[in-house]
Design an enzyme around this catalytic site. Structure first.
Site, mmCIF file in Angstrom:
data_model
loop_
_atom_site.group_PDB
_atom_site.id
_atom_site.type_symbol
_atom_site.label_atom_id
_atom_site.label_comp_id
_atom_site.label_asym_id
_atom_site.label_seq_id
_atom_site.Cartn_x
_atom_site.Cartn_y
_atom_site.Cartn_z
ATOM 1 N N GLY A 40 0.869 -1.184 0.000
ATOM 2 C CA GLY A 40 0.000 0.000 0.000
ATOM 3 C C GLY A 40 0.898 1.224 0.000
ATOM 4 N N LYS A 41 0.603 2.177 -0.896
ATOM 5 C CA LYS A 41 1.528 3.309 -1.039
ATOM 6 C C LYS A 41 1.733 4.052 0.280
ATOM 7 C CE LYS A 41 0.577 3.890 -5.911
ATOM 8 N NZ LYS A 41 1.672 2.998 -6.297
ATOM 9 N N ASN A 44 3.713 1.899 2.780
ATOM 10 C CA ASN A 44 5.105 1.798 2.324
ATOM 11 C C ASN A 44 5.862 3.097 2.631
ATOM 12 O OD1 ASN A 44 4.352 -0.667 1.270
ATOM 13 N ND2 ASN A 44 4.294 0.024 -0.862
ATOM 14 N N GLY A 220 12.621 6.514 -13.090
ATOM 15 C CA GLY A 220 13.124 5.144 -13.004
ATOM 16 C C GLY A 220 14.637 5.105 -12.899
ATOM 17 N N GLY A 223 16.927 8.213 -12.694
ATOM 18 C CA GLY A 223 16.993 9.108 -11.538
ATOM 19 C C GLY A 223 15.772 9.992 -11.415
ATOM 20 N N ASP A 250 7.730 4.455 -3.443
ATOM 21 C CA ASP A 250 7.276 4.774 -2.076
ATOM 22 C C ASP A 250 8.468 4.909 -1.131
ATOM 23 O OD1 ASP A 250 4.697 4.523 -3.086
ATOM 24 O OD2 ASP A 250 4.625 2.384 -2.594
ATOM 25 N N SER A 289 11.696 -4.844 1.676
ATOM 26 C CA SER A 289 12.987 -4.611 1.010
ATOM 27 C C SER A 289 13.629 -3.285 1.436
ATOM 28 C CB SER A 289 12.774 -4.597 -0.508
ATOM 29 O OG SER A 289 12.017 -3.460 -0.882
HETATM 30 O O1 RIB Z 1 3.597 1.464 -4.905
HETATM 31 C C1 RIB Z 1 3.552 0.086 -4.654
HETATM 32 C C2 RIB Z 1 2.273 -0.251 -3.973
HETATM 33 O O2 RIB Z 1 1.202 0.021 -4.860
HETATM 34 C C3 RIB Z 1 2.125 -1.708 -3.612
HETATM 35 O O3 RIB Z 1 2.633 -2.018 -2.331
HETATM 36 C C4 RIB Z 1 0.628 -1.938 -3.772
HETATM 37 O O4 RIB Z 1 -0.014 -2.215 -2.582
HETATM 38 C C5 RIB Z 1 0.085 -0.678 -4.432
HETATM 39 O O5 RIB Z 1 -0.534 0.134 -3.530
#
Ligand code: RIB
Length: 309
Positions: A40-41, A44, A220, A223, A250, A289
């Site tokens: 989830g953004k 994250n 990407g 940069g 994120d 990660s």
């Molecule tokens: O930006 C990556 C995220 O987008 C993922 O973790 C997924 O849950 C979506 O929200």
């Protein structure tokens, strides 16, 4: 003492399958065993800010289910204050993710509980976000709530970092409160209705022209581009072997927010965020990660870059 970062946004459980290639319409492919990650953004970004060292609080809606509990526990492990997470009678947001051997992903999100983040829920947590150094928002919750939060937080002088992802039509008035607006090049193109020829540097300048206080466009492996009153500056990325790019954007947003909350200048914050993001693509999953601050600083030292201390 710093009041730190508040992220108000989405939380999803990420169901990930590795595939040789993306399926065509009507086609069935066999992939790897399914793996479950915290994602989830918003979640994250909160995890990244906390791992980077900022006192971080996260406000979100999850379901009254095991996935909601899983997300709460993973964020707690990352060092995030999860007291602002509410359990609501909808399924926890879920993302279906395909990852190909080049590390690229395709994602479909079922928002579920994230849709419950309405004005009432957001207002009930106002005491938290009105006192943040940096409030981080993205567009995986209802747009009306995001607009309301930007207006209210800006009135109180809170610095707003808006990650306008996934792409959606923003009320243009909001841009003047974004410091920075962070988008990837596709989202920038969408916001500006720009054609494929328009370069990131030009789009960053265009978004400044539309009123944003500062802009970061991520590109990407190339940069990012930072634009503000001081000009437009390209910031190169680091060359790394990508295993899974899920959540790399994120990681960038959360790390940048951490640095801004620590009082760093935008370009310095973006350099740190670039390193955090580079390290994050070297393992599977989003939050799982994310490196901690010490690892990012080691990485920058190895590259001969000073870091931000
Ligand atoms: O930006 C990556 C995220 O987008 C993922 O973790 C997924 O849950 C979506 O929200």
């Amino acid at each position: 003492m710093t009041r730190g970062v508040v992220v108000l946004g989405s939380a999803n459980v990420d169901l990930m399958v590795e595939v040789e290639r993306r399926p065509h319409g009507g086609e069935t492919l066999l992939g790897s065993d399914i793996r479950t990650f915290a994602g989830g953004k918003g979640a994250n970004q909160a995890a990244a800010a906390a791992r980077a060292g900022a006192p971080t609080r996260f406000i979100a809606c999850v379901g009254q289910d095991g996935n909601g509990e899983f997300l709460r526990s993973q964020l707690t492990l990352a060092g995030v204050d999860v007291s602002g997470i509410q359990a609501v009678p909808h399924p926890t947001g879920t993302a279906m993710i395909l990852v190909t051997p080049d590390g690229e992903n395709s994602i479909v999100v079922s928002p579920g509980a994230n849709r419950a983040m309405d004005l009432r829920v957001a207002e009930a947590t106002a005491e938290t976000w009105l006192h943040a150094d940096v409030l981080v928002l993205n567009l995986e919750i209802p747009l009306e709530t995001v607009h309301h939060l930007i207006d209210r937080a800006a009135e109180s002088g809170v610095r707003i970092v808006l990650n306008a992802a996934p792409a959606a039509s923003l009320d243009r008035r909001m841009l003047r409160h974004c410091d920075p607006l962070i988008v990837n090049e596709h989202e920038a193109r969408f916001l500006l209705d720009a054609d494929a020829q328009r370069k990131p540097e030009e789009m960053a300048a265009d978004l400044l022209g539309e009123g944003a206080r500062s802009v970061v466009i991520t590109v990407g492996a190339a940069g990012s581009v930072v634009a503000d009153a001081g000009g437009v500056t390209p910031i190169p990325a680091h060359r790394v072997e990508a295993v899974d790019t899920t959540g790399a954007g994120d990681a960038f947003v959360g790390a940048a927010a951490c640095e801004l909350a620590r009082g760093e200048q935008l370009r310095s914050a973006v350099r740190f965020a670039t390193a955090m993001s580079a390290l994050s693509v070297q393992d599977l999953g989003a939050q799982s990660s994310y490196p901690d601050r010490a690892a990012v600083e080691r990485f920058l030292r190895r590259l001969g870059e000073p870091g931000t201390d």
